[in-house]
Scaffold this active site. Sequence first.
Site, PDB file in Angstrom:
ATOM      1  N   ASP A   1     107.040 -53.379  60.986  1.00  0.00           N
ATOM      2  CA  ASP A   1     105.784 -53.272  60.132  1.00  0.00           C
ATOM      3  C   ASP A   1     104.918 -52.156  60.617  1.00  0.00           C
ATOM      4  OD1 ASP A   1     105.961 -55.832  58.606  1.00  0.00           O
ATOM      5  OD2 ASP A   1     106.204 -56.553  60.688  1.00  0.00           O
TER       6      ASP A   1
ATOM      7  N   LYS B   1     115.776 -59.876  55.057  1.00  0.00           N
ATOM      8  CA  LYS B   1     115.691 -58.536  55.871  1.00  0.00           C
ATOM      9  C   LYS B   1     117.186 -58.259  56.224  1.00  0.00           C
ATOM     10  CE  LYS B   1     111.043 -57.092  56.167  1.00  0.00           C
ATOM     11  NZ  LYS B   1     110.839 -55.850  55.892  1.00  0.00           N
TER      12      LYS B   1
ATOM     13  N   TYR C   1     114.036 -60.482  48.419  1.00  0.00           N
ATOM     14  CA  TYR C   1     113.013 -59.618  49.047  1.00  0.00           C
ATOM     15  C   TYR C   1     111.717 -60.050  48.173  1.00  0.00           C
ATOM     16  CZ  TYR C   1     111.524 -56.047  52.308  1.00  0.00           C
ATOM     17  OH  TYR C   1     111.124 -55.190  53.190  1.00  0.00           O
TER      18      TYR C   1
ATOM     19  N   ASN D   1     108.201 -49.123  50.200  1.00  0.00           N
ATOM     20  CA  ASN D   1     108.423 -50.445  51.123  1.00  0.00           C
ATOM     21  C   ASN D   1     109.577 -49.905  52.335  1.00  0.00           C
ATOM     22  OD1 ASN D   1     109.988 -52.934  52.123  1.00  0.00           O
ATOM     23  ND2 ASN D   1     108.554 -53.893  50.549  1.00  0.00           N
TER      24      ASN D   1
ATOM     25  N   GLU E   1     109.480 -58.627  63.581  1.00  0.00           N
ATOM     26  CA  GLU E   1     108.990 -58.693  62.064  1.00  0.00           C
ATOM     27  C   GLU E   1     107.965 -59.479  61.778  1.00  0.00           C
ATOM     28  OE1 GLU E   1     110.595 -56.648  59.535  1.00  0.00           O
ATOM     29  OE2 GLU E   1     108.986 -57.187  58.536  1.00  0.00           O
ATOM     30  N   ASP E   2     106.839 -59.159  61.153  1.00  0.00           N
ATOM     31  CA  ASP E   2     105.826 -60.191  60.775  1.00  0.00           C
ATOM     32  C   ASP E   2     105.039 -60.997  61.804  1.00  0.00           C
ATOM     33  OD1 ASP E   2     106.324 -59.001  58.409  1.00  0.00           O
ATOM     34  OD2 ASP E   2     106.545 -60.637  57.276  1.00  0.00           O
TER      35      ASP E   2
HETATM   36  N1  LIG Z   1     104.973 -51.978  51.923  1.00  0.00           N
HETATM   37  C1  LIG Z   1     105.416 -52.136  53.242  1.00  0.00           C
HETATM   38  O1  LIG Z   1     106.760 -51.613  53.285  1.00  0.00           O
HETATM   39  C2  LIG Z   1     104.696 -52.947  54.063  1.00  0.00           C
HETATM   40  C3  LIG Z   1     103.463 -53.668  53.713  1.00  0.00           C
HETATM   41  N2  LIG Z   1     102.931 -54.273  54.591  1.00  0.00           N
HETATM   42  C4  LIG Z   1     101.762 -55.074  54.051  1.00  0.00           C
HETATM   43  O2  LIG Z   1     100.640 -54.654  54.567  1.00  0.00           O
HETATM   44  C5  LIG Z   1      99.550 -55.659  54.850  1.00  0.00           C
HETATM   45  C6  LIG Z   1      99.065 -55.832  56.231  1.00  0.00           C
HETATM   46  O3  LIG Z   1     100.066 -55.842  57.357  1.00  0.00           O
HETATM   47  P1  LIG Z   1      99.784 -55.742  58.576  1.00  0.00           P
HETATM   48  O4  LIG Z   1      99.034 -54.246  58.890  1.00  0.00           O
HETATM   49  O5  LIG Z   1     100.975 -55.931  59.504  1.00  0.00           O
HETATM   50  O6  LIG Z   1      98.491 -56.695  59.083  1.00  0.00           O
HETATM   51  P2  LIG Z   1      97.360 -56.926  60.011  1.00  0.00           P
HETATM   52  O7  LIG Z   1      96.940 -58.202  60.009  1.00  0.00           O
HETATM   53  O8  LIG Z   1      97.983 -56.253  61.164  1.00  0.00           O
HETATM   54  O9  LIG Z   1      96.210 -55.763  59.400  1.00  0.00           O
HETATM   55  C7  LIG Z   1      95.754 -55.972  58.438  1.00  0.00           C
HETATM   56  C8  LIG Z   1      94.352 -55.279  58.188  1.00  0.00           C
HETATM   57  O10 LIG Z   1      93.555 -55.502  57.086  1.00  0.00           O
HETATM   58  C9  LIG Z   1      92.274 -55.726  57.461  1.00  0.00           C
HETATM   59  N3  LIG Z   1      91.682 -56.426  56.431  1.00  0.00           N
HETATM   60  C10 LIG Z   1      91.680 -57.869  56.345  1.00  0.00           C
HETATM   61  N4  LIG Z   1      90.700 -58.266  55.215  1.00  0.00           N
HETATM   62  C11 LIG Z   1      90.119 -57.140  54.767  1.00  0.00           C
HETATM   63  C12 LIG Z   1      88.923 -56.994  53.991  1.00  0.00           C
HETATM   64  N5  LIG Z   1      88.597 -58.035  53.175  1.00  0.00           N
HETATM   65  N6  LIG Z   1      88.675 -55.609  53.667  1.00  0.00           N
HETATM   66  C13 LIG Z   1      89.282 -54.856  54.555  1.00  0.00           C
HETATM   67  N7  LIG Z   1      90.206 -54.619  55.316  1.00  0.00           N
HETATM   68  C14 LIG Z   1      90.607 -56.080  55.621  1.00  0.00           C
HETATM   69  C15 LIG Z   1      92.239 -56.335  58.531  1.00  0.00           C
HETATM   70  O11 LIG Z   1      90.849 -56.158  59.352  1.00  0.00           O
HETATM   71  P3  LIG Z   1      90.683 -56.556  60.582  1.00  0.00           P
HETATM   72  O12 LIG Z   1      91.293 -55.526  61.716  1.00  0.00           O
HETATM   73  O13 LIG Z   1      89.084 -56.360  60.947  1.00  0.00           O
HETATM   74  O14 LIG Z   1      90.910 -57.859  60.994  1.00  0.00           O
HETATM   75  C16 LIG Z   1      93.189 -55.640  59.352  1.00  0.00           C
HETATM   76  O15 LIG Z   1      92.967 -54.260  60.028  1.00  0.00           O
HETATM   77  C17 LIG Z   1     100.518 -57.054  54.446  1.00  0.00           C
HETATM   78  O16 LIG Z   1     100.007 -57.538  53.261  1.00  0.00           O
HETATM   79  C18 LIG Z   1     101.646 -56.557  54.501  1.00  0.00           C
HETATM   80  O17 LIG Z   1     102.627 -57.130  53.552  1.00  0.00           O
HETATM   81  C19 LIG Z   1     103.247 -54.533  55.931  1.00  0.00           C
HETATM   82  C20 LIG Z   1     104.252 -53.875  56.451  1.00  0.00           C
HETATM   83  C21 LIG Z   1     105.207 -53.222  55.472  1.00  0.00           C
HETATM   84  C1  LIG Z   2     107.426 -55.226  53.818  1.00  0.00           C
HETATM   85  C2  LIG Z   2     106.956 -55.855  54.963  1.00  0.00           C
HETATM   86  O1  LIG Z   2     107.752 -55.791  56.031  1.00  0.00           O
HETATM   87  C3  LIG Z   2     105.791 -56.689  54.899  1.00  0.00           C
HETATM   88  O2  LIG Z   2     105.117 -56.794  54.060  1.00  0.00           O
HETATM   89  O3  LIG Z   2     105.655 -57.269  55.967  1.00  0.00           O
HETATM   90 MG   LIG Z   3     107.116 -57.065  57.318  1.00  0.00          MG
END
Ligand SMILES: NC(=O)C1=CN([C@@H]2O[C@H](COP(=O)(O)OP(=O)(O)OC[C@H]3O[C@@H](n4cnc5c(N)ncnc54)[C@H](OP(=O)(O)O)[C@@H]3O)[C@@H](O)[C@H]2O)C=CC1
Ligand SMILES: CC(=O)C(=O)O
Ligand SMILES: [Mg+2]
Length: 554
Positions: free
Chosen positions: A270, A175, A104, A455, A246-247
């Site tokens: 997510d 996953k 993972y 996570n 997912e993703d």
């Molecule tokens: N720990 C966990 O369990 C999980 C972690 N994640 C992580 O979260 C991250 C985001 O995932 P997700 O929400 O699905 O992705 P999205 O693409 O849906 O969202 C990303 C967000 O980040 C913003 N962003 C991008 N660049 C910048 C910057 N330079 N400054 C400020 N904001 C910025 C984007 O802005 P804009 O809207 O303006 O494009 C958007 O709002 C990933 O790295 C993923 O791995 C996700 C799911 C689970």
């Molecule tokens: C953990 C997860 O689902 C992600 O980073 O997208």
């Molecule tokens: Mg994910």
Amino acid sequence: MHSEQLSANGVSPMPHGYALMTNPALNKGTCFSERERDALGLRGLLPPRAFSLEEQMRRALGNMRRKPDALEKYIFLTTLQTRNETLYYRLLQDNIEETMPLVYTPTVGQACLEYGSIFRRPRGLFISLREKGRVAEVLRNWPIADVRMIVVTDGERILGLGDLGALGMGIPVGKLSLYTACAGVHPSYCLPITIDVGTDNGKLLDDPFYIGLQQKRVRGAEYDELLREFVEAVKTVYPKALLQWEDFGNTNAFRLLEENRKNLLSFNDDIQGTAAVAIGGLIASLRLTGKKLTDQRLLFLGAGEAGTGIGELFTAAAQKAGLSEADARACCWYVDSQGLVVKNRPGKPLAHHKLPFAHDHAPVATLAEAVEAVKPTALIGVSGMPRTFTEQIIRRMGELNKRPVIFALSNPTSRAECTAEDAYKWTEGRAIFASGSPFDPVTIDGKTHHPGQGNNVYIFPGVGLGALACGAREVTDRMFLAAAETLAGQVTQADLDLGRVYPALTKIRDVSAKIAAAVAEEAHRENLATTPRPADIEADIKAKMYEPAYREFE
Ligand SMILES: NC(=O)C1=CN([C@@H]2O[C@H](COP(=O)(O)OP(=O)(O)OC[C@H]3O[C@@H](n4cnc5c(N)ncnc54)[C@H](OP(=O)(O)O)[C@@H]3O)[C@@H](O)[C@H]2O)C=CC1
Ligand SMILES: CC(=O)C(=O)O
Ligand SMILES: [Mg+2]
């Protein structure tokens, strides 16, 4: 969960001889007994000495540890999975802290980047635009008829690594391994799927060895038609399956969830799974800060699936704690790529998922300025933008709060908004830190802090198990709130003393069983369960969990 109706691999008839040894679901390797070797035509195909599963596991662990780096260990484990599933899951389950970062995050991120070159044997289904009109036929090509758990991606937002197209397959595969290792969903029930509609990743399009469709990502009507056909095909071919989105990129993720959640048993990991793990950690953090949930001011870096998913579940939790919806939403502030998300922000109109959190405020350009404007109690990184929680920002969080909550949830490690060391060092060890990918413990002024892993792996296996166990007709937001509360309830004083707001990973099967029970309980409460309510839901679920052990062949 057991697949009682199936032979061990779901395929009949029972293979013999060499075919048996090359069947990963049935293979026992050197563990076949003398009697089995005679009865099953194996004599001479194996060295004479027989070993126990425990001995095989210790040998495999030693072999894994001898591999020079994490990617080689990932390849070793993947190969083991295709050779001897029981041994693979025994190894994973009994050494979860060591093996989870390999199958993972973070290693799965690197594995996806290199999926084309490390691709050995097919695992899961690839459904591309070429299969449009024939999706049900493709689903039927999977060798197992009774699939119960599907994880599907279209590869557009793989962790924080962006569009990896068909290489994203590593994520559903990983996953689903965790569904089995962390929640005992039988491996034969699990089906990883990658939908390939092209990629906008120029590097992949230029790569002569790229394994996916060599075309730009298709959007609009053609994409929607393929996805609609896919959903209908899943319902027809696998009517008992739960599907985890997912993703996906967020232009599709939110609408796929909304369009399908009542029509197909499904959830988005997510958006909803991440929400539950973050809210669970936040609830547990209150025992360290001595504050109330309703006192929180959350500032998110990132207003996408993860960020606004957390905001929505926070809103539900804070309403349950007594706030009005408007007051609950007013606790959540977002910075996206254009600055603070506020009403009437000049430029591009705000995406639909941000609107409920766009408050009346003057525009603010940077995260540092937003910290000044919001004075958050918690800073939550879900942007995929590494090292954006700078020393200045973290120190300021430490000035504003006795115990600042700092969650750097972006994956893999290379995308984390800050490291554990940054968070502890710049707050003199006062930060309550969690990260999406694991960090080693950090010692500051003689005290060692053990960061927790925020996570969704703490959530999705249990939610899936619970929904399947009670035959849920739908997976609701209340089930995710129940999952978050249950997770928080599993955090012990000893965990808090170590500095983490999550239970030890070594307890994950128990945590998943408790989450599953809470989800099933909620399904019964909401009249969404289709099986009778057992007297002891948790015991019933635990009894249904798959344990990696060899069967005796007569
Ligand atoms: N720990 C966990 O369990 C999980 C972690 N994640 C992580 O979260 C991250 C985001 O995932 P997700 O929400 O699905 O992705 P999205 O693409 O849906 O969202 C990303 C967000 O980040 C913003 N962003 C991008 N660049 C910048 C910057 N330079 N400054 C400020 N904001 C910025 C984007 O802005 P804009 O809207 O303006 O494009 C958007 O709002 C990933 O790295 C993923 O791995 C996700 C799911 C689970
Ligand atoms: C953990 C997860 O689902 C992600 O980073 O997208
Ligand atoms: Mg994910």
